[in-house]
Design a protein around this motif. Structure first.
Motif, PDB file in Angstrom:
ATOM      1  N   LYS A 427       1.663 -20.745   3.174  1.00  0.00           N
ATOM      2  CA  LYS A 427       1.381 -19.726   2.188  1.00  0.00           C
ATOM      3  C   LYS A 427      -0.061 -18.994   2.607  1.00  0.00           C
ATOM      4  CE  LYS A 427      -0.169 -20.239  -2.678  1.00  0.00           C
ATOM      5  NZ  LYS A 427      -0.669 -21.169  -3.693  1.00  0.00           N
ATOM      6  N   GLN A 428      -0.704 -19.697   3.391  1.00  0.00           N
ATOM      7  CA  GLN A 428      -2.120 -18.997   4.036  1.00  0.00           C
ATOM      8  C   GLN A 428      -1.635 -17.814   4.897  1.00  0.00           C
ATOM      9  OE1 GLN A 428      -4.895 -19.114   2.497  1.00  0.00           O
ATOM     10  NE2 GLN A 428      -5.941 -17.889   3.953  1.00  0.00           N
ATOM     11  N   LYS A 431       0.479 -15.041   3.415  1.00  0.00           N
ATOM     12  CA  LYS A 431       0.168 -14.316   2.119  1.00  0.00           C
ATOM     13  C   LYS A 431       0.152 -12.805   1.893  1.00  0.00           C
ATOM     14  CE  LYS A 431      -4.867 -14.393   2.311  1.00  0.00           C
ATOM     15  NZ  LYS A 431      -5.688 -14.956   3.173  1.00  0.00           N
ATOM     16  N   ASN A 432      -0.065 -12.048   3.301  1.00  0.00           N
ATOM     17  CA  ASN A 432       0.236 -10.561   3.143  1.00  0.00           C
ATOM     18  C   ASN A 432       1.232 -10.255   3.477  1.00  0.00           C
ATOM     19  OD1 ASN A 432      -2.677 -10.262   2.236  1.00  0.00           O
ATOM     20  ND2 ASN A 432      -3.487 -10.703   4.295  1.00  0.00           N
ATOM     21  N   SER A 435       4.831 -13.422   1.475  1.00  0.00           N
ATOM     22  CA  SER A 435       4.704 -13.811   0.292  1.00  0.00           C
ATOM     23  C   SER A 435       3.901 -12.835  -0.760  1.00  0.00           C
ATOM     24  CB  SER A 435       3.860 -15.186   0.239  1.00  0.00           C
ATOM     25  OG  SER A 435       4.180 -16.205   1.056  1.00  0.00           O
ATOM     26  N   LYS A 436       3.880 -11.702  -0.304  1.00  0.00           N
ATOM     27  CA  LYS A 436       3.327 -10.715  -1.024  1.00  0.00           C
ATOM     28  C   LYS A 436       4.130 -10.493  -2.395  1.00  0.00           C
ATOM     29  CE  LYS A 436       0.714  -6.518  -0.206  1.00  0.00           C
ATOM     30  NZ  LYS A 436       0.351  -5.448   0.693  1.00  0.00           N
ATOM     31  N   PRO A 440       6.446 -17.935  -2.604  1.00  0.00           N
ATOM     32  CA  PRO A 440       6.077 -18.536  -1.016  1.00  0.00           C
ATOM     33  C   PRO A 440       7.337 -19.289  -0.420  1.00  0.00           C
ATOM     34  CG  PRO A 440       4.430 -18.938  -2.759  1.00  0.00           C
ATOM     35  CD  PRO A 440       5.730 -18.561  -3.278  1.00  0.00           C
TER      36      PRO A 440
END
Ligand code: SF4
Length: 457
Positions: A427-428, A431-432, A435-436, A440
């Motif tokens: 997820k981390q 994230k950009n 998963s944006k 996720p």
């Protein structure tokens, strides 16, 4: 801002611009329907593609021989050939012709090679008035933009956009009558043909056996641009060769069907040099500028040189899901879409343009429609490989893949963290990117390895 950053930013804007999507969907939709109809003229389209691919591949393999043959036949009828290694050389030579001819104005028909060398900017800088005579090119010139598409430069504009532009730039009354818009442009262009000292065109094909160029167009403007001015300059990429005029019976219909769905384009012209003593019209002088500009770099790579087979029909752009979302201007290159992503890194530098080869889903739609059967999605992969081999890959990407490789090769490392921890890391990390705008990514609660072990008990 780097080209990559600009590309990402513009892609994001365009992909969510509903108006842009609607215009493109409508305009490309019309072409795609026409192409499907056009293809029905073939009893065996696949065979035509195979023949075309065979001819182009062999021509490119013996390019030096065919170029010399073209030059000797073209010059025998009084034509002049200029060999230009790059844009700078081509512009310098063209500038000298302009000086000799004391040219103040130029009429130009649509040509991507002139876009490639930024000819208009050069001529304008030297005080020469340049008028685009193809309607689509004329529209983008008025709008101070680059062509959006290699076949239909103003594809991104609706009738209303064009009307608004004409109202603003040509002071006409607002109209939604397409015919009236065409007539306005036509009236304005007519006088330009007779006033211009020089006419500039590209060429769809160079014909080695007769030393000629073949021009394909729908408006007759290229004929006017080459018939009225006393000097004609054709700027042509060296890969545009066909061995013989007889090959046009295959390539002319293939080009038009794939590009616009027409059985054959309205005006097809073969020019073999300046006006001969017994001829009534035509220019007093005709030059062909044979432009390399990175093409021999591609030629030197046997596994990639099939990209030079391209006949610029535009079909791969019209089916590309990336092109249809981000549009032609986002590529920031002369050639957009799949073929643009393949050749731009070789014509304009791998370091600045490698990201274009990554901007693909690799779905292969481009390859499936290409009339000369260029394996476009494979070439995109080869460009990616080249960029990594040249050490151009992003450092963090390099580190990520090294870590991934290490983990994938070690069962101990893979089993180190439970699924919950892996999901937090994913997820981390994503994230950009991933998963944006998506759910996720999640790993399964139990790995295959765990399930297998449980089954063995
Ligand atoms: S790569 Fe093929 S489909 Fe794309 S423009 Fe060139 S000839 Fe047409």
């Amino acid at each position: 801002m780097s080209k990559l950053k600009q590309f990402l930013q513009d892609s994001e804007t365009k992909a969510f611009d509903v108006g842009h999507r609607q215009t493109i969907k409508f305009n490309i939709g019309k072409y795609n329907t026409a192409v499907q109809r056009g293809l029905t003229q073939y009893s065996d389209h696949e065979l035509a593609r195979e023949r075309a691919s065979y001819i182009k591949t062999n021509t490119i393999k013996d390019l030096d021989k065919y170029l010399m043959e073209f030059e000797s036949n073209f010059t025998a009828r009084g034509g002049k050939v200029i060999w230009a290694r790059d844009a700078e050389e081509a512009l310098k030579e063209i500038g000298q012709i302009m000086k000799r001819k004391r040219a103040r104005s130029v009429v130009k028909s649509k040509s991507m090679s002139t876009e490639e060398i930024h000819l208009n900017t050069y001529l304008e800088k030297h005080g020469i008035d340049v008028v685009e005579t193809d309607l689509g090119e004329y529209i983008v010139q008025l709008a101070e933009q680059r062509p959006y598409h290699i076949v239909t430069p103003a594809m991104h504009m609706s009738k209303k956009d064009i009307s608004d532009l004409f109202v603003k730039k040509l002071n006409i009354a607002p109209t939604d009558d397409a015919q009236e818009l065409v007539l306005t442009a036509r009236k304005l262009l007519r006088d330009k043909y007779t006033a211009a000292e020089v006419g500039i065109t590209g060429a769809n094909f160079l014909l080695a056996d007769i030393g000629g160029i073949a021009l394909t167009e729908n408006e007759g403007n290229a004929r006017l641009s080459t018939a009225f001015p006393k000097t004609h300059i054709a700027i042509v990429g060296i890969e545009k060769l066909l061995p013989s005029v007889m090959d046009l019976d295959l390539f002319w219909p293939l080009l038009s069907t794939s590009g616009t769905g027409q059985t054959v384009t309205v005006y097809n012209t073969i020019l073999t040099g300046p006006r001969q003593p017994e001829e009534k019209d035509g220019p007093e002088e005709m030059y062909v500028v044979l432009l390399d500009n990175g093409r021999t770099e591609l030629l030197s790579k046997p596994e990639k040189r099939e990209a030079l087979n391209c006949i610029r029909c535009g079909a791969c752009l019209n089916v590309c899901p990336v092109y249809k979302n981000i549009g032609g201007h986002t590529y920031e290159s002369t050639y957009s879409g799949p073929i643009g992503s393949v050749i731009t890194p070789h014509l304009s530098g791998m370091a600045e343009n490698k990201h274009l080869s990554f901007a693909s889903t690799l779905c292969g739609a481009c390859t499936s429609v290409c009339p000369v059967k260029i394996n476009l999605h494979n070439l995109l992969l080869l460009n990616r490989k080249q960029s990594v081999e040249e050490g151009l890959a992003d450092k963090s990407e390099h580190t990520t893949f090294n870590l991934w490789l290490k983990a994938m090769k070690s069962r101990k490392l893979l089993n180190l963290a439970p699924a919950g921890i892996k999901n937090i890391v994913l997820k981390q990390v994503l994230k950009n990117s991933w998963s944006k705008r998506r759910e996720p990514l999640k790993v399964a609660p139990k790995s295959f390895n765990q399930l297998w072990k449980e089954r063995q008990k």
